[in-house]
Design a protein around this motif. Structure first.
Motif, PDB file in Angstrom:
ATOM      1  N   MET A  92       0.814  -1.499  -0.578  1.00 38.68           N
ATOM      2  CA  MET A  92       0.346   0.057   0.263  1.00 38.68           C
ATOM      3  C   MET A  92       1.043   0.846  -0.388  1.00 38.68           C
ATOM      4  O   MET A  92       0.439   2.630  -0.732  1.00 38.68           O
ATOM      5  CB  MET A  92      -0.997   0.031   1.517  1.00 38.68           C
ATOM      6  N   PHE A  93       1.801   1.705   1.008  1.00 36.36           N
ATOM      7  CA  PHE A  93       3.116   2.252   0.824  1.00 36.36           C
ATOM      8  C   PHE A  93       3.045   2.749  -0.375  1.00 36.36           C
ATOM      9  O   PHE A  93       3.673   3.833  -1.629  1.00 36.36           O
ATOM     10  CB  PHE A  93       3.899   2.135   1.874  1.00 36.36           C
ATOM     11  N   LEU A  94       4.054   1.862  -1.319  1.00 33.32           N
ATOM     12  CA  LEU A  94       4.783   2.040  -2.074  1.00 33.32           C
ATOM     13  C   LEU A  94       2.884   2.038  -3.554  1.00 33.32           C
ATOM     14  O   LEU A  94       3.955   2.954  -4.596  1.00 33.32           O
ATOM     15  CB  LEU A  94       5.015   0.423  -3.055  1.00 33.32           C
ATOM     16  N   PHE A  95       2.149   1.602  -3.566  1.00 34.76           N
ATOM     17  CA  PHE A  95       0.744   1.993  -4.471  1.00 34.76           C
ATOM     18  C   PHE A  95       0.614   3.114  -4.072  1.00 34.76           C
ATOM     19  O   PHE A  95       0.210   3.939  -5.258  1.00 34.76           O
ATOM     20  CB  PHE A  95       0.187   1.042  -4.178  1.00 34.76           C
ATOM     21  N   THR A  96       0.650   3.842  -2.760  1.00 33.01           N
ATOM     22  CA  THR A  96       0.572   5.083  -2.584  1.00 33.01           C
ATOM     23  C   THR A  96       1.272   6.230  -3.585  1.00 33.01           C
ATOM     24  O   THR A  96       1.683   7.386  -4.043  1.00 33.01           O
ATOM     25  CB  THR A  96       1.026   6.081  -1.418  1.00 33.01           C
TER      26      THR A  96
END
Length: 463
Positions: A92-96
């Protein structure tokens, strides 16, 4: 430091901990599915700004789904080695970060690359929800939990166009790329707080990177072949070569998966009839979900002259109805035959697609909204029943591979569905460089027929 063992979560939150964990994965699921579909209402503006045709712009949808399809099979290995908490939070962090980069893209190539990156992270995140439901909920509550989880999978495509239409008309298509970032940031915090640490982990084993590469090449070649068919003149030899190469690589992939100790895809699961037929049904569900979600806003904007906001509002009643249908469908999946529920969903969705195919320029907004509601009711009945029908017969140690395989099949159907829809539209009638309503009618008939045919393997699903 907070204790995130199962016992620690129970001590802090009581029996609510399961639902808090489920809310966390629903947040991630909604963000990824939202990003998969919210861009569809922006396609018209992107085509105008960059001066590209529908045959190229569809890669914003297809590239996302294809990347998502390939990487989700890595989730089983990541779950075994890092657990759902670390894997989901990192993805989720990389997706952001990738979403923010995509919003600042200055060329179609950069935007497509960002969409592929989003899809790759989404593929890691998608199977987590289904895996978690089947690990932390007792058997007699799984259908209910899957109904709530499924609201994230299905409500996001319904509500995404509404948000996307508002952002496109009031701000810019770029904010469509920015939109999921705040949700996934909240999801990172929720994952760190509510998701459990793994109770136990298997002995470390190598990741099947060659298998992932072979599968990725097969999917990429297949989708590129479909894309090249849109302008096949003079490329016949290249198309034949791509088809033969894709078949050869797929054969090599299957040969490898059947012989290595820790395969990317557990071929043995496909020997279980209920799981195999559910996977075929999942492909039809993916085609229905992603094909119709791509087709609806493009149809009403290009052929019927709707604005982006109107195209989004067309899907709003469908989202509201789904909110009511999904808990019911989930409870029914705990008590009724999975195949009967899926067949009912297929019939309702096929009717919706046929009604869209018969729609003309004079049809009122309300009727089109009703057709969309029917389609989402059909999908709503399909998803929980397919999941319980496929995964209930599996052993606990097979759930990670089973959930990732089932999600993979649904996404594979979606990737080919979007591409086949785009190919049908491109082959249809055009006026001033834009497809006419007849081109869209043929695409709707294609979706209806493909989904109806899926009733055959689903009827053979038992349990």
């Amino acid at each position: 430091m907070a204790d995130n063992s199962v016992e620690g979560l129970k001590a802090r939150y009581g029996d609510r901990w399961r639902w808090l964990a489920l809310a966390t994965v629903v947040t991630g699921t909604m963000a990824t599915v939202l990003s998969a579909t919210v861009v569809n209402v922006a396609l018209h503006d992107i085509m105008v700004e960059f001066g590209i045709r529908q045959g190229q712009v569809h890669w914003l949808a297809t590239g996302f789904i294809a990347a998502m399809t390939a990487t989700m099979l890595a989730s089983s290995w990541l779950l075994d080695h890092f657990g759902v908490r670390k894997t989901l939070a990192t993805a989720m962090f990389l997706f952001t970060l990738i979403s923010l980069a995509g919003g600042f893209a200055s060329s179609p190539g950069q935007l497509i690359a960002a969409r592929i990156g989003q899809g790759a992270m989404a593929g890691l995140m998608q199977p987590m929800g289904m895996y978690l439901v089947f690990r932390i909920f007792p058997r007699n509550r799984r259908g209910q939990a899957m109904g709530i989880y499924g609201m994230g999978v299905i409500l996001a495509p319904a509500l995404g166009p509404v948000l996307g239409g508002f952002l496109v008309d009031q701000l810019s298509w770029r904010y469509v790329m920015f939109a999921p970032a705040p949700v996934t940031l909240v999801g990172v915090l929720m994952a760190w707080r509510f998701l459990p640490l793994p109770v136990s982990r298997p002995a470390p084993y190598p990741f099947d990177l060659p298998g992932l590469a072979l599968l990725g090449f097969t999917i990429a070649l297949s989708l590129d072949t479909l894309n090249r068919l849109q302008q096949a003149d003079g490329q016949q030899a290249w198309l034949v070569a791509e088809v033969l190469l894709a078949i050869a690589i797929l054969s090599l992939f299957i040969f490898r998966e059947r012989r290595i100790r820790h395969p990317l895809v557990n071929i043995g699961l496909l020997r279980k009839p209920a799981f195999l037929y559910a996977c075929l049904g999942a492909m039809a569900l993916g085609l229905a979900l992603f094909g119709s979600t791509y087709l609806t806003p493009l149809f009403v904007q290009t052929a019927l002259g709707f604005t982006a906001t109107e195209a989004g509002l067309l899907m709003l009643p469908a989202g509201i109805v789904l909110g009511m249908v999904f808990p019911l469908a989930g409870r029914l999946a705990d008590k009724q035959s999975a195949r009967k529920l899926v067949i009912f969903g297929i019939a309702v969705f096929a009717l919706s697609a046929a009604l869209f195919a018969l729609s003309d320029l004079d049809l009122a907004f309300g009727w089109l909204a009703l057709w969309a509601v029917l389609g989402r009711i059909g999908i709503g009945f399909m998803l929980p029943a397919l999941s319980t029908g496929a995964l209930n017969p599996l052993e606990a140690q097979e759930l990670g591979a089973g959930s990732s395989t089932l999600n993979f099949m649904r996404q594979l159907g979606g990737a080919f569905g979007v591409n086949l829809v785009a190919l049908t539209i491109e082959f249809g009638e055009h006026s001033a460089g834009m497809p006419t309503i007849n081109a869209f009618h043929w695409a709707w008939w294609l979706v209806a027929v493909f989904v109806a045919v899926a009733a055959v393997p689903v009827w053979r699903m038992r349990g």
